[in-house]
Write an enzyme that holds these catalytic residues in place. Structure first.
Site, mmCIF file in Angstrom:
data_model
loop_
_atom_site.group_PDB
_atom_site.id
_atom_site.type_symbol
_atom_site.label_atom_id
_atom_site.label_comp_id
_atom_site.label_asym_id
_atom_site.label_seq_id
_atom_site.Cartn_x
_atom_site.Cartn_y
_atom_site.Cartn_z
ATOM 1 N N HIS A 1 47.493 -5.802 7.381
ATOM 2 C CA HIS A 1 46.213 -5.987 8.098
ATOM 3 C C HIS A 1 46.329 -7.244 8.954
ATOM 4 C CE1 HIS A 1 41.583 -5.858 8.202
ATOM 5 N NE2 HIS A 1 41.960 -6.828 9.015
ATOM 6 N N HIS B 1 40.846 -5.918 3.116
ATOM 7 C CA HIS B 1 40.445 -7.289 2.770
ATOM 8 C C HIS B 1 39.322 -7.343 1.740
ATOM 9 C CE1 HIS B 1 37.404 -6.450 5.771
ATOM 10 N NE2 HIS B 1 38.090 -6.870 6.813
ATOM 11 N N ALA C 1 33.970 -15.369 13.239
ATOM 12 C CA ALA C 1 34.536 -15.135 11.906
ATOM 13 C C ALA C 1 36.025 -14.853 12.026
ATOM 14 C CB ALA C 1 33.841 -13.952 11.253
ATOM 15 N N HIS D 1 41.111 -17.208 16.600
ATOM 16 C CA HIS D 1 40.057 -17.394 17.600
ATOM 17 C C HIS D 1 40.301 -18.751 18.241
ATOM 18 C CE1 HIS D 1 37.360 -14.064 16.439
ATOM 19 N NE2 HIS D 1 37.747 -14.307 15.193
ATOM 20 N N ASP E 1 44.918 -10.386 7.226
ATOM 21 C CA ASP E 1 43.720 -10.474 8.065
ATOM 22 C C ASP E 1 43.752 -11.752 8.897
ATOM 23 O OD1 ASP E 1 41.360 -9.683 9.252
ATOM 24 O OD2 ASP E 1 40.092 -10.419 7.620
ATOM 25 N N HIS F 1 36.702 -1.484 7.000
ATOM 26 C CA HIS F 1 36.011 -2.767 6.825
ATOM 27 C C HIS F 1 34.784 -2.443 5.979
ATOM 28 C CE1 HIS F 1 34.637 -6.899 7.985
ATOM 29 N NE2 HIS F 1 33.527 -6.370 7.504
ATOM 30 N N HIS G 1 45.496 -9.173 12.991
ATOM 31 C CA HIS G 1 44.946 -9.216 14.354
ATOM 32 C C HIS G 1 45.909 -9.987 15.246
ATOM 33 C CE1 HIS G 1 41.036 -7.737 12.958
ATOM 34 N NE2 HIS G 1 41.321 -8.415 11.858
ATOM 35 N N LEU G 2 46.440 -9.312 16.258
ATOM 36 C CA LEU G 2 47.377 -9.964 17.181
ATOM 37 C C LEU G 2 46.734 -10.326 18.511
ATOM 38 C CD1 LEU G 2 50.688 -7.899 16.725
ATOM 39 C CD2 LEU G 2 50.296 -10.295 16.097
ATOM 40 N N ARG G 3 45.523 -9.755 18.778
ATOM 41 C CA ARG G 3 44.850 -9.989 20.070
ATOM 42 C C ARG G 3 45.745 -9.534 21.236
ATOM 43 N NH1 ARG G 3 40.719 -10.421 16.584
ATOM 44 N NH2 ARG G 3 40.330 -12.511 15.825
ATOM 45 N N LYS H 1 40.785 2.955 12.068
ATOM 46 C CA LYS H 1 39.989 1.889 11.479
ATOM 47 C C LYS H 1 38.502 2.149 11.595
ATOM 48 C CE LYS H 1 39.252 -2.037 9.632
ATOM 49 N NZ LYS H 1 39.747 -3.396 9.709
ATOM 50 N N ASN I 1 40.727 -3.971 17.210
ATOM 51 C CA ASN I 1 39.441 -4.474 17.722
ATOM 52 C C ASN I 1 39.618 -5.423 18.904
ATOM 53 O OD1 ASN I 1 40.500 -6.437 15.935
ATOM 54 N ND2 ASN I 1 38.478 -7.203 15.390
HETATM 55 N N1 LIG Z 1 38.102 -11.063 9.339
HETATM 56 C C1 LIG Z 1 37.399 -11.673 10.259
HETATM 57 O O1 LIG Z 1 36.609 -12.561 9.936
HETATM 58 N N2 LIG Z 1 37.523 -11.379 11.576
HETATM 59 C C2 LIG Z 1 38.307 -10.322 12.151
HETATM 60 C C3 LIG Z 1 37.652 -8.982 12.024
HETATM 61 C C4 LIG Z 1 37.732 -8.379 10.636
HETATM 62 O O2 LIG Z 1 38.806 -8.171 10.104
HETATM 63 O O3 LIG Z 1 36.673 -8.078 10.066
HETATM 64 C C5 LIG Z 1 38.542 -10.653 13.629
HETATM 65 O O4 LIG Z 1 38.932 -9.764 14.397
HETATM 66 O O5 LIG Z 1 38.337 -11.811 14.018
HETATM 67 ZN ZN LIG Z 2 40.658 -8.013 10.042
HETATM 68 ZN ZN LIG Z 3 37.350 -6.589 8.768
#
Ligand SMILES: NC(=O)N[C@@H](CC(=O)O)C(=O)O
Ligand SMILES: [Zn+2]
Ligand SMILES: [Zn+2]
Length: 362
Positions: free
Chosen positions: A29, A190, A282, A270, A266, A152, A31-33, A115, A57
């Site tokens: 899990h 998560h 978040a 940011h 996860d 999620h 996030h690479l953006r 997802k 996302n």
């Molecule tokens: N976990 C988080 O707090 N943020 C994640 C989104 C997610 O996994 O819910 C994100 O994309 O920033």
């Molecule tokens: Zn996530």
């Molecule tokens: Zn999530």
């Protein structure tokens, strides 16, 4: 897994191991953006992990196989020279995802999950599902093709206390969903509560249908971390950290040796300015030091011998992918985490920035 001991008399205490070698882990899990952020964070993940389930996302979200193909190519183009890393792509489920998109995803060979973001539950979830009943045909196609649904798991009902949204999700969404689609493969992403850990542990569906990822930060911290001496935005993520009883239950699940629980960082970068903000985003950034954080959590529990299953075996087994034949070594050694990392114009503050950690990936 091979372990080496700093003192022959302490062979039975995992607390004294000086190094730990295990099959190269994967991150189930992540996030690479995109763009400059992708370029900055990808090398951290690649140093640690062989593969990762890449969350969809983005803005706009990755809702089609064609968009996933293009995103995958951008990730491959951003890889450090000589790196071997396999991005495992996902699609973002919407109210309107056609069942045929699932079949195309299955045929693509590079899409490994779809997802579910309940609309409004978390970062970039505005295009998420408003009502799962709208997705029945699509979920049927997923069940038929063995495409996992990655969830999620929080309700978005504002009348439900933020800290209870995962627990309530189990009753209101997860159980009806799995009753209606009993052969659907589901990953409860998560997980943050004792309730979710027990739900996954005690599930009596055939093996291989239900799994859960657990982050390093939810194993190491409880909700006090967000408020220690003042508000600490870099410890704010969703689902939010919970009270200590829940953290303890998560550690128990992760170190239990059950193949239902596996590693998912996860890691969610940011820009610093959007975390340290009146309405901060978040997400915790852990790709830099994820394995070290997990090693610390397992070490604290006296369960380093359980790390390899959790980090390197149970994820690929669930996704029906081969286990890695590469190996990595963690060394017991203190080092200081950077205060921030640079991502083009932005900077990203890693979890526990500027503090020390007692394990280092060799
Ligand atoms: N976990 C988080 O707090 N943020 C994640 C989104 C997610 O996994 O819910 C994100 O994309 O920033
Ligand atoms: Zn996530
Ligand atoms: Zn999530």
């Amino acid at each position: 897994m091979t372990v080496s001991d700093s003192s022959p008399t302490a062979a039975h205490s995992s607390g004294t191991l000086s190094s730990l070698t295990l099959a190269r882990p994967d991150d189930w899990h992540l996030h690479l953006r995109d763009g400059e952020m992708l370029g900055a964070v990808l090398p951290h993940t690649v140093r640690q992990f062989g593969r990762a389930i890449v969350m969809p996302n983005l803005k706009p979200p990755v809702t089609t196989v064609e968009a996933a193909r293009a995103y995958r190519e951008r990730i491959l183009a951003a890889l450090p020279i000589g790196a071997t890393f396999e991005p495992l792509m996902t699609l973002y489920l919407t109210d309107n995802t056609p069942p045929d998109e699932i079949r195309r995803a299955r045929e693509s060979g590079f899409v490994h999950g779809v997802k579910l973001y309940p609309a409004g539950a978390t970062t970039n979830s505005d295009f998420g599902v408003t009502d799962l009943s709208k997705c029945a045909k699509t979920l049927e196609a997923m069940q038929e093709t063995g495409m996992p649904l990655l969830v999620h798991g929080e309700v978005t009902d504002s009348s439900i206390d933020l800290f209870d949204r995962e627990k309530v999700f189990i009753d209101r969404v997860m159980m009806p969903l799995r009753r209606d689609f009993p052969a659907l493969k589901v990953v409860f992403e998560h997980i943050t509560t004792k309730d979710a850990a027990q739900y996954v542990r005690d599930d009596d569906a055939p093996a291989g249908l239900l799994g859960a990822t657990i982050t390093a930060h939810h194993l190491l911290y409880n909700r006090n971390a967000i408020f220690q001496g003042g508000i600490r935005p870099h410890y704010y993520c969703l689902p939010v950290l919970k009270r200590e009883t829940h953290r303890v239950a998560l550690v128990e699940a992760a170190t239990s040796g059950s193949p239902r629980f596996f590693l998912g960082t996860d890691s969610a970068p940011h820009p610093k300015g959007l975390k340290e903000h009146a309405c901060g985003c978040a997400g915790c950034y852990t790709a830099l030091h994820a394995l070290e954080l997990y090693a610390e959590a397992f070490d604290n529990a006296g369960a380093l011998d359980k790390l390899e299953g959790f980090a390197s075996f149970f994820g690929p087994d669930f996704y029906r992918l081969p286990r890695s034949s590469e190996r990595v070594t963690l060394v017991r050694e203190n080092w200081t985490l950077p205060a921030e990392i640079f991502a083009g114009e932005a900077t990203v503050v890693p979890l526990r920035a500027g503090e020390t950690i007692g394990w280092r990936l060799a």
